[in-house]
Scaffold this active site. Structure first.
Site, PDB file in Angstrom:
ATOM      1  N   PHE A 262       7.092  14.196 -50.218  1.00  0.00           N
ATOM      2  CA  PHE A 262       5.704  13.776 -50.479  1.00  0.00           C
ATOM      3  C   PHE A 262       4.863  14.965 -50.965  1.00  0.00           C
ATOM      4  O   PHE A 262       4.371  14.981 -52.098  1.00  0.00           O
ATOM      5  CB  PHE A 262       5.160  13.162 -49.181  1.00  0.00           C
ATOM      6  CG  PHE A 262       3.676  12.976 -49.101  1.00  0.00           C
ATOM      7  CD1 PHE A 262       2.965  12.397 -50.141  1.00  0.00           C
ATOM      8  CD2 PHE A 262       2.982  13.354 -47.942  1.00  0.00           C
ATOM      9  CE1 PHE A 262       1.589  12.212 -50.044  1.00  0.00           C
ATOM     10  CE2 PHE A 262       1.618  13.170 -47.831  1.00  0.00           C
ATOM     11  CZ  PHE A 262       0.910  12.607 -48.893  1.00  0.00           C
TER      12      PHE A 262
ATOM     13  N   GLY B 122      13.504  13.251 -48.403  1.00  0.00           N
ATOM     14  CA  GLY B 122      12.894  13.257 -49.737  1.00  0.00           C
ATOM     15  C   GLY B 122      13.568  12.228 -50.626  1.00  0.00           C
ATOM     16  O   GLY B 122      14.589  11.637 -50.245  1.00  0.00           O
TER      17      GLY B 122
ATOM     18  N   TYR C 295      10.036  19.352 -33.642  1.00  0.00           N
ATOM     19  CA  TYR C 295       9.234  19.682 -34.828  1.00  0.00           C
ATOM     20  C   TYR C 295       8.247  20.804 -34.496  1.00  0.00           C
ATOM     21  O   TYR C 295       8.157  21.802 -35.218  1.00  0.00           O
ATOM     22  CB  TYR C 295       8.489  18.428 -35.276  1.00  0.00           C
ATOM     23  CG  TYR C 295       7.693  18.578 -36.553  1.00  0.00           C
ATOM     24  CD1 TYR C 295       8.324  18.856 -37.764  1.00  0.00           C
ATOM     25  CD2 TYR C 295       6.304  18.394 -36.560  1.00  0.00           C
ATOM     26  CE1 TYR C 295       7.595  18.960 -38.941  1.00  0.00           C
ATOM     27  CE2 TYR C 295       5.573  18.497 -37.732  1.00  0.00           C
ATOM     28  CZ  TYR C 295       6.221  18.772 -38.925  1.00  0.00           C
ATOM     29  OH  TYR C 295       5.488  18.874 -40.087  1.00  0.00           O
TER      30      TYR C 295
END
Ligand code: UDP
Length: 326
Positions: free
Chosen positions: A11, A36, A145
């Site tokens: 993105f 992606g 993350y």
């Protein structure tokens, strides 16, 4: 400049590629297509100033010839993606950042890290300034993350201080716009998809948690300014980028229903709220204003209207993402 973007088919990576090419730079987009998609860069294939390389940056990165900048944007970035790929998320933040920094050092290139508001975790101060140290649970579901990006920031500063690499760190707050994946699980594509299908919007928890949404072109403008800033100690310290206009997720759901004319209403899904889901999030952008003259220009209604038009023909079509086993 000749610039490598890791995560170049994602993105943000693909929007950055567009912007850099428009400014006359040449771009190498690298992506393993885990989250992606080449659809995002299809319009660039065949240009002499653009190259796509399918490669997983957790493995050694080879680029021949001169390189002036490395922009490290590769990572799963939505909660359901990094819950699905926890080990790859940790690896791309750790090994991937190491490889990307090593490449920048070898080439004498500037390095820019895509970091995140998630380094602040479930914040205990509001709004979040760059000097807030955060509240992250290392072993919580979102920790893969958050900690990967915190490690990536540490490694970036270590390469700056020990090796003299000219580095930049941008802490990205919730950003939305064209080329988000309809099935990435985040609140913007979820709500827009549901609204366009006439379904109730799924609010997790009671909807009192807040977010501050930034339209993609505003974020890209800030990143471009940060990248082009002359080297200095100040330029190498983290910078928040986002849009400080904050609203609750319930208000956000009501807004999406109003803009789309959805009569499906709202449904509350208490069990779907992931542990550690931040209760509040708002960037303090004073530093970006001072350093970059940064000011978000696209208001939420306008940005959402554009994003809705992007999703409208895609509703009902789910995008493919490559399989990976390690
Ligand atoms: N959320 C929601 N419904 C959805 C998806 C997300 O209410 O269908 C909530 C989620 O619990 C969180 C907020 O929206 O509080 C933003 O979630 P998102 O996954 O977009 O990103 P985050 O900011 O949490 O990384």
């Amino acid at each position: 400049m000749r610039i490598l973007i890791t995560g170049g088919a994602g993105f943000l990576g693909s929007h950055l590629a567009d912007r850099l090419l428009a400014e006359g730079h040449s771009v190498i987009a690298m992506d393993n297509l885990l989250t992606g998609n080449t659809d995002n860069i299809q319009h660039l294939i065949g240009r002499p100033d653009f190259l796509f390389i399918r490669h997983d940056v957790t493995h050694y990165i080879y680029i021949g010839g001169q390189l002036d900048a490395v922009l490290h944007f590769a990572s799963p970035a939505s909660p359901i993606d990094y819950l699905k790929y926890p080990i790859q998320t940790l690896k791309v933040g750790a090994l991937g950042t190491h490889n990307a920094l090593g490449l920048a050092l070898a080439k004498g290139a500037r390095f820019l890290l895509a970091s995140t508001s998630e380094v602040y975790g479930d914040p205990l101060v509001h709004p979040q300034r760059e000097d807030y140290l955060g509240n992250v649970n290392t072993i919580g579901p979102r920790g893969v993350y958050d900690e990967a990006k915190r490690f990536a920031e540490s490694l970036t500063m270590a390469y700056h201080r020990s090796h003299g690499v000219d580095t930049r760190i941008v802490r990205i707050f919730n950003t939305y716009g064209e080329r988000m994946r309809l099935d990435d699980g985040r609140v913007v594509p979820n709500f827009i998809g549901q609204a366009l299908r006439g379904e109730p919007l799924t609010v997790y928890g009671d909807g009192s948690q807040t977010r501050s949404f930034c339209y993609v072109s505003d974020l890209i403008e800030g990143i471009y300014r940060l990248l082009m800033l002359p080297p200095s100690e100040d330029a190498s310290l983290p910078v928040n980028l986002g849009n400080p206009s904050e609203l609750s997720i319930l208000e956000f759901a009501q807004l999406i229903n109003a803009i789309t004319g959805n009569r499906g209403g709202i449904t509350f899904r208490h069990q779907e709220r992931i542990e550690g889901d931040p209760q509040t999030r708002q960037p303090d952008i004073a530093r970006a204003r001072r350093l970059l003259g940064y000011e978000p220009a696209v208001d939420l209604r306008e940005g959402l209207a554009r994003t809705i038009e992007y999703f409208r023909p895609r509703v009902g079509i789910t995008t493919r993402s490559a399989q990976q086993t390690d």
